[in-house]
Design a protein around this motif. Structure first.
Motif, PDB file in Angstrom:
ATOM      1  N   UNK A  22       0.817  -1.215   0.000  1.00 57.49           N
ATOM      2  CA  UNK A  22       0.000   0.000   0.000  1.00 57.49           C
ATOM      3  C   UNK A  22       0.855   1.272   0.000  1.00 57.49           C
ATOM      4  N   UNK A  23       2.166   1.148   0.018  1.00 58.80           N
ATOM      5  CA  UNK A  23       3.044   2.310   0.096  1.00 58.80           C
ATOM      6  C   UNK A  23       3.375   2.852  -1.292  1.00 58.80           C
ATOM      7  N   UNK A  24       3.682   4.131  -1.337  1.00 58.69           N
ATOM      8  CA  UNK A  24       4.170   4.729  -2.577  1.00 58.69           C
ATOM      9  C   UNK A  24       5.618   4.305  -2.807  1.00 58.69           C
ATOM     10  N   UNK A  25       6.138   4.592  -3.995  1.00 57.50           N
ATOM     11  CA  UNK A  25       7.520   4.241  -4.291  1.00 57.50           C
ATOM     12  C   UNK A  25       8.504   4.902  -3.342  1.00 57.50           C
ATOM     13  N   UNK A  26       8.246   6.166  -3.017  1.00 57.94           N
ATOM     14  CA  UNK A  26       9.129   6.875  -2.100  1.00 57.94           C
ATOM     15  C   UNK A  26       9.066   6.320  -0.691  1.00 57.94           C
ATOM     16  N   UNK A  27       7.877   5.937  -0.262  1.00 54.26           N
ATOM     17  CA  UNK A  27       7.733   5.361   1.081  1.00 54.26           C
ATOM     18  C   UNK A  27       8.413   4.008   1.159  1.00 54.26           C
ATOM     19  N   UNK A  28       8.282   3.214   0.119  1.00 58.07           N
ATOM     20  CA  UNK A  28       8.940   1.911   0.089  1.00 58.07           C
ATOM     21  C   UNK A  28      10.463   2.069   0.139  1.00 58.07           C
ATOM     22  N   UNK A  29      10.967   3.057  -0.600  1.00 54.92           N
ATOM     23  CA  UNK A  29      12.415   3.301  -0.610  1.00 54.92           C
ATOM     24  C   UNK A  29      12.897   3.712   0.771  1.00 54.92           C
ATOM     25  N   UNK A  30      12.110   4.515   1.477  1.00 49.74           N
ATOM     26  CA  UNK A  30      12.503   4.918   2.824  1.00 49.74           C
ATOM     27  C   UNK A  30      12.493   3.735   3.785  1.00 49.74           C
TER      28      UNK A  30
END
Length: 215
Positions: free
Chosen positions: A141-149
């Motif tokens: 459910x995370x965005x690409x940026x959230x997943x990267x973090x």
């Protein structure tokens, strides 16, 4: 660059990697604590082989020579799982069957004991990265940026002694790329981690602000 003996950080002493009769690289250098060394070059030049060699999973088809020391310790004498080298790849590689918090709990050192203490540590690092309250979220459910973090946090929460980055920004769009790149580099410097960045992108190397080796 030349390797400097007796210094903290990541030291490569006359490291040579070959595949059959083909020599891929010959490298001697020191990456100081908090410094980011960028290794660039076209596909097939040996960048990924160097990464795999340092991480401990280079294919035995390659032949290697030289020494590698991390904070004075012979890194090559240790099994991959004991090297305490944090790895980041092109893909975030989050475990899909675990929550965000579960991914981070998996990476926490066993030395931190107690369920409450471990959970508190996870909540604290998420809050610091602007992801407070995300522990129970499904990574899907995370965005690409959230997943990267989250991928970065999972790497750092394991308390590595050094970082190896293998094209970790290549699949991010341009705006997000700069944001995550700054986050990774800032954390590496703040924590004093010697960092090796493998990249084909000169912009990534320039943003790292450290020495560059071109293969």
């Amino acid at each position: 660059m030349t390797a400097e003996s007796g210094q903290d950080g990541l030291v490569l002493e006359d490291v040579r990697i070959a595949l059959g009769e083909r020599r891929l690289l010959d490298l001697a250098c020191r990456v100081a604590p908090g410094e980011i060394l960028s290794v660039t070059g076209p596909s097939g030049s040996g960048k990924s082989s160097l990464f795999a060699f340092l991480a401990g999973f280079l294919d035995p088809a390659f032949t290697v020579a030289g020494r590698v020391r991390l904070d004075g310790e012979d890194l090559l004498a240790l099994p991959a799982a004991q090297r305490r080298v944090g790895l980041m790849f092109q893909d975030d590689l989050l475990f899909p069957h675990m929550s965000v918090g579960g991914n981070l709990l998996f990476a926490l050192p066993a030395s931190l004991r107690g369920r409450a203490a471990r959970r508190a540590r996870v909540e604290a690092v998420l809050a610091e990265a602007g992801l407070g309250g995300y522990a129970d979220r499904d990574p899907a459910t995370l965005s690409g940026g959230q997943r990267a973090r989250v991928a970065l946090l999972r790497t750092l929460i394991a308390e590595p002694r050094a970082l190896l980055l293998d094209e970790p920004f290549s699949k991010l769009d341009r705006a997000l790329r700069g944001q995550i790149r700054s986050l990774v580099f800032d954390r590496a410097r703040r924590l004093g981690l010697p960092t090796l960045l493998v990249t084909h992108d000169e912009e990534d190397a320039a943003a790292a602000g450290g020495p560059v080796v071109r293969l």
